[in-house]
Design a protein around this motif. Structure first.
Motif, PDB file in Angstrom:
ATOM      1  N   PRO A 334      51.692  41.149  46.810  1.00 16.25           N
ATOM      2  CA  PRO A 334      51.703  41.462  48.242  1.00 16.25           C
ATOM      3  C   PRO A 334      51.198  40.299  49.089  1.00 16.25           C
ATOM      4  O   PRO A 334      50.272  39.587  48.710  1.00 16.25           O
ATOM      5  CB  PRO A 334      50.764  42.667  48.352  1.00 16.25           C
ATOM      6  CG  PRO A 334      50.760  43.278  46.992  1.00 16.25           C
ATOM      7  CD  PRO A 334      50.917  42.133  46.032  1.00 16.25           C
ATOM      8  N   MET A 335      51.805  40.120  50.266  1.00 17.90           N
ATOM      9  CA  MET A 335      51.438  39.037  51.164  1.00 17.90           C
ATOM     10  C   MET A 335      50.095  39.280  51.865  1.00 17.90           C
ATOM     11  O   MET A 335      49.415  38.328  52.249  1.00 17.90           O
ATOM     12  CB  MET A 335      52.529  38.825  52.218  1.00 17.90           C
ATOM     13  CG  MET A 335      53.814  38.241  51.676  1.00 17.90           C
ATOM     14  SD  MET A 335      53.581  36.502  51.198  1.00 17.90           S
ATOM     15  CE  MET A 335      55.269  36.024  50.818  1.00 17.90           C
ATOM     16  N   ASP A 336      49.743  40.544  52.081  1.00 13.71           N
ATOM     17  CA  ASP A 336      48.516  40.845  52.820  1.00 13.71           C
ATOM     18  C   ASP A 336      47.321  41.070  51.911  1.00 13.71           C
ATOM     19  O   ASP A 336      46.330  41.692  52.301  1.00 13.71           O
ATOM     20  CB  ASP A 336      48.726  42.052  53.728  1.00 13.71           C
ATOM     21  CG  ASP A 336      49.123  43.303  52.947  1.00 13.71           C
ATOM     22  OD1 ASP A 336      49.366  43.199  51.723  1.00 13.71           O
ATOM     23  OD2 ASP A 336      49.197  44.378  53.575  1.00 13.71           O
ATOM     24  N   ALA A 337      47.401  40.582  50.686  1.00 17.01           N
ATOM     25  CA  ALA A 337      46.300  40.674  49.728  1.00 17.01           C
ATOM     26  C   ALA A 337      46.273  39.387  48.912  1.00 17.01           C
ATOM     27  O   ALA A 337      47.212  38.584  48.953  1.00 17.01           O
ATOM     28  CB  ALA A 337      46.464  41.886  48.819  1.00 17.01           C
ATOM     29  N   ALA A 338      45.188  39.198  48.183  1.00 13.72           N
ATOM     30  CA  ALA A 338      45.036  37.997  47.351  1.00 13.72           C
ATOM     31  C   ALA A 338      44.668  38.452  45.944  1.00 13.72           C
ATOM     32  O   ALA A 338      43.497  38.445  45.556  1.00 13.72           O
ATOM     33  CB  ALA A 338      43.964  37.075  47.923  1.00 13.72           C
ATOM     34  N   ALA A 339      45.676  38.874  45.204  1.00 11.74           N
ATOM     35  CA  ALA A 339      45.445  39.487  43.902  1.00 11.74           C
ATOM     36  C   ALA A 339      44.697  38.571  42.941  1.00 11.74           C
ATOM     37  O   ALA A 339      43.752  38.999  42.265  1.00 11.74           O
ATOM     38  CB  ALA A 339      46.779  39.911  43.288  1.00 11.74           C
ATOM     39  N   GLY A 340      45.097  37.317  42.880  1.00 13.41           N
ATOM     40  CA  GLY A 340      44.452  36.396  41.951  1.00 13.41           C
ATOM     41  C   GLY A 340      43.017  36.089  42.338  1.00 13.41           C
ATOM     42  O   GLY A 340      42.131  36.011  41.473  1.00 13.41           O
ATOM     43  N   ARG A 341      42.765  35.922  43.621  1.00 13.95           N
ATOM     44  CA  ARG A 341      41.402  35.649  44.070  1.00 13.95           C
ATOM     45  C   ARG A 341      40.517  36.879  43.891  1.00 13.95           C
ATOM     46  O   ARG A 341      39.353  36.761  43.476  1.00 13.95           O
ATOM     47  CB  ARG A 341      41.416  35.184  45.533  1.00 13.95           C
ATOM     48  CG  ARG A 341      42.143  33.863  45.724  1.00 13.95           C
ATOM     49  CD  ARG A 341      41.797  33.220  47.049  1.00 13.95           C
ATOM     50  NE  ARG A 341      42.295  33.988  48.186  1.00 13.95           N
ATOM     51  CZ  ARG A 341      41.688  34.045  49.368  1.00 13.95           C
ATOM     52  NH1 ARG A 341      40.554  33.398  49.556  1.00 13.95           N
ATOM     53  NH2 ARG A 341      42.225  34.737  50.360  1.00 13.95           N
ATOM     54  N   ALA A 342      41.057  38.065  44.205  1.00  8.53           N
ATOM     55  CA  ALA A 342      40.292  39.297  44.010  1.00  8.53           C
ATOM     56  C   ALA A 342      39.976  39.501  42.525  1.00  8.53           C
ATOM     57  O   ALA A 342      38.864  39.898  42.154  1.00  8.53           O
ATOM     58  CB  ALA A 342      41.073  40.492  44.552  1.00  8.53           C
ATOM     59  N   GLN A 343      40.938  39.209  41.683  1.00  9.43           N
ATOM     60  CA  GLN A 343      40.743  39.321  40.238  1.00  9.43           C
ATOM     61  C   GLN A 343      39.626  38.404  39.760  1.00  9.43           C
ATOM     62  O   GLN A 343      38.805  38.785  38.910  1.00  9.43           O
ATOM     63  CB  GLN A 343      42.053  38.967  39.539  1.00  9.43           C
ATOM     64  CG  GLN A 343      42.020  39.033  38.030  1.00  9.43           C
ATOM     65  CD  GLN A 343      43.386  38.760  37.430  1.00  9.43           C
ATOM     66  OE1 GLN A 343      44.061  39.651  36.933  1.00  9.43           O
ATOM     67  NE2 GLN A 343      43.833  37.510  37.501  1.00  9.43           N
ATOM     68  N   THR A 344      39.559  37.204  40.314  1.00  8.12           N
ATOM     69  CA  THR A 344      38.491  36.274  39.957  1.00  8.12           C
ATOM     70  C   THR A 344      37.126  36.880  40.259  1.00  8.12           C
ATOM     71  O   THR A 344      36.217  36.865  39.419  1.00  8.12           O
ATOM     72  CB  THR A 344      38.660  34.949  40.721  1.00  8.12           C
ATOM     73  OG1 THR A 344      39.845  34.285  40.264  1.00  8.12           O
ATOM     74  CG2 THR A 344      37.459  34.022  40.505  1.00  8.12           C
ATOM     75  N   LEU A 345      36.965  37.419  41.476  1.00  8.55           N
ATOM     76  CA  LEU A 345      35.674  37.998  41.842  1.00  8.55           C
ATOM     77  C   LEU A 345      35.344  39.209  40.978  1.00  8.55           C
ATOM     78  O   LEU A 345      34.189  39.393  40.557  1.00  8.55           O
ATOM     79  CB  LEU A 345      35.686  38.408  43.316  1.00  8.55           C
ATOM     80  CG  LEU A 345      35.936  37.318  44.356  1.00  8.55           C
ATOM     81  CD1 LEU A 345      35.579  37.840  45.753  1.00  8.55           C
ATOM     82  CD2 LEU A 345      35.156  36.052  44.048  1.00  8.55           C
ATOM     83  N   GLU A 346      36.325  40.037  40.701  1.00  9.66           N
ATOM     84  CA  GLU A 346      36.081  41.245  39.923  1.00  9.66           C
ATOM     85  C   GLU A 346      35.704  40.931  38.476  1.00  9.66           C
ATOM     86  O   GLU A 346      34.783  41.526  37.910  1.00  9.66           O
ATOM     87  CB  GLU A 346      37.317  42.139  39.972  1.00  9.66           C
ATOM     88  CG  GLU A 346      37.531  42.776  41.330  1.00  9.66           C
ATOM     89  CD  GLU A 346      38.910  43.381  41.478  1.00  9.66           C
ATOM     90  OE1 GLU A 346      39.752  43.187  40.566  1.00  9.66           O
ATOM     91  OE2 GLU A 346      39.153  44.031  42.512  1.00  9.66           O
ATOM     92  N   LEU A 347      36.406  39.979  37.865  1.00 12.59           N
ATOM     93  CA  LEU A 347      36.109  39.640  36.472  1.00 12.59           C
ATOM     94  C   LEU A 347      34.731  39.004  36.331  1.00 12.59           C
ATOM     95  O   LEU A 347      34.012  39.268  35.347  1.00 12.59           O
ATOM     96  CB  LEU A 347      37.185  38.702  35.921  1.00 12.59           C
ATOM     97  CG  LEU A 347      38.552  39.346  35.658  1.00 12.59           C
ATOM     98  CD1 LEU A 347      39.582  38.287  35.299  1.00 12.59           C
ATOM     99  CD2 LEU A 347      38.445  40.392  34.544  1.00 12.59           C
ATOM    100  N   LEU A 348      34.334  38.189  37.285  1.00 10.50           N
ATOM    101  CA  LEU A 348      33.015  37.580  37.208  1.00 10.50           C
ATOM    102  C   LEU A 348      31.917  38.601  37.490  1.00 10.50           C
ATOM    103  O   LEU A 348      30.828  38.524  36.920  1.00 10.50           O
ATOM    104  CB  LEU A 348      32.921  36.394  38.162  1.00 10.50           C
ATOM    105  CG  LEU A 348      33.799  35.205  37.761  1.00 10.50           C
ATOM    106  CD1 LEU A 348      33.719  34.092  38.802  1.00 10.50           C
ATOM    107  CD2 LEU A 348      33.385  34.666  36.390  1.00 10.50           C
TER     108      LEU A 348
END
Length: 356
Positions: A334-348
């Protein structure tokens, strides 16, 4: 987390990246969603950078973005990383961040830098008034801001006699915390002399980190607010379920770094698929720049990146690391979200790194 190193708190540095095909509104929406997510995950602070006239970066006005993030969060500290002071009047900066402190009492950071944040043409446009374009007066402008944002305010002394009181905002009960930012010895030494918290822009270059930290710590002049040096590290980071996905998500930013270093025309951040498809466009020099940039990033699974960050923080004697989550996007995300960046924060967060 499989590491014997102390667990650092984590924070976020956001440039509000704009990917291919994305509008500014969608990029800002994605970043504000990320700020709310960081708040829920227990990150310590969320800062917005200041850059101008770059197709891949929408963080031109940190105070506006900080206000929006403050309205969508409850606990996390919000601030600038940083306001490029030579582009602005010290009084305007003081008023903006005093207002932010009133909006979110006790959780506003004012990070200040000395660089222009853009090319020479934009720098001239930003400094047309000429009132603050003298970089040599940077220390004086820092002192002015410190006085103006304090509840006591500042006094203007006239050469003919008398004074005039100035307050960034009336009836202030607190002030944002001021940090000096830099990528050279200059800011480290100035922060030490003024007894201010300091951050070296390690995510941008990394060269000179140890010397800057040593100069800051050895020359630090204690103040009532900061009796000891206060600093943390910034890094570029990507975490994904697999190392292979993390490496793929790093490609768009590797290519953007090569364009920047080689003074090629800048474009919005490519998707992972676009970066892979364009691999043949770059020569050996570009590949070398990409490889050099990647060597200083933290890329891998949540557990591996968490362990590396803990070791990195311990090596440099800090209890906090600020991530610039630079994971690229796939075409179908999706254009209005940042899946990869959100995933980074969640995994850490799942790896138990962020501790408030």
């Amino acid at each position: 987390m499989s590491s014997s190193s102390p667990v650092p708190a984590l924070s976020v540095l956001d440039l509000v990246p704009v990917r291919s095909g994305q509008t500014s509104a969608q990029a800002v929406a994605a970043s504000l969603d990320l700020a709310a997510r960081a708040d829920l995950l227990g990150y310590r602070r969320y800062w917005f950078a200041e850059h101008h006239n770059m197709p891949a970066v929408a963080s031109t006005t940190p105070p506006v973005l900080v206000a929006a993030a403050a309205a969508r969060t409850e606990r996390i500290r919000v601030g600038s990383g940083g306001v490029m002071l030579p582009n602005h009047s010290p009084l305007v900066v003081a008023e903006q961040f005093a207002a932010l402190e009133a909006l979110a009492p006790g959780r506003v950071d004012l990070g200040i830098g000395r660089a222009p944040g853009s090319d020479p043409v934009i720098t001239q446009l930003l400094r047309q008034s000429g009132t603050t374009s003298d970089v040599e007066r940077f220390p004086d402008h820092i002192r002015d801001i410190l006085s103006l944002i304090s509840p006591e305010g500042a006094s203007v002394r006239f050469t003919s006699g008398g004074t005039y009181d100035v307050h960034a905002t009336p009836a202030a009960t607190g002030a944002p915390e001021v940090w000096l930012l830099g990528s050279s010895d200059y800011s480290a030494q100035l922060a030490a002399a003024l007894g201010l918290p300091y951050v070296f822009a390690n995510h941008f270059s990394g060269q000179g980190l140890e010397q800057a930290l040593d100069l800051y710590r050895s020359g630090f002049q204690p103040t009532e607010a900061h009796p000891a040096p206060v600093t943390f590290l910034t890094v570029n980071a990507i975490a994904a379920p697999t190392a292979e996905e993390a490496e793929a998500r790093s490609l768009p930013n590797q290519r953007m770094m090569a364009r920047l270093r080689m003074s090629r025309p800048l474009i919005p951040v490519e998707t992972v698929e676009q970066a892979i498809a364009g691999a043949d466009e770059f020569d050996s020099l570009a590949e070398s720049i990409m490889s050099s940039a990647r060597a200083n990033w933290f890329v891998g699974t949540g557990d591996s990146v968490a362990a590396e960050l803990a070791a990195f923080a311990a090596q440099h004697g800090v209890d906090e690391v600020m991530l610039s989550p630079i994971a690229g996007a796939y075409d179908d995300e999706p254009m209005d979200a940042a899946a990869g960046r959100a995933q980074t924060l969640e995994l850490l967060a799942a790896a138990a790194v962020p501790v408030a």
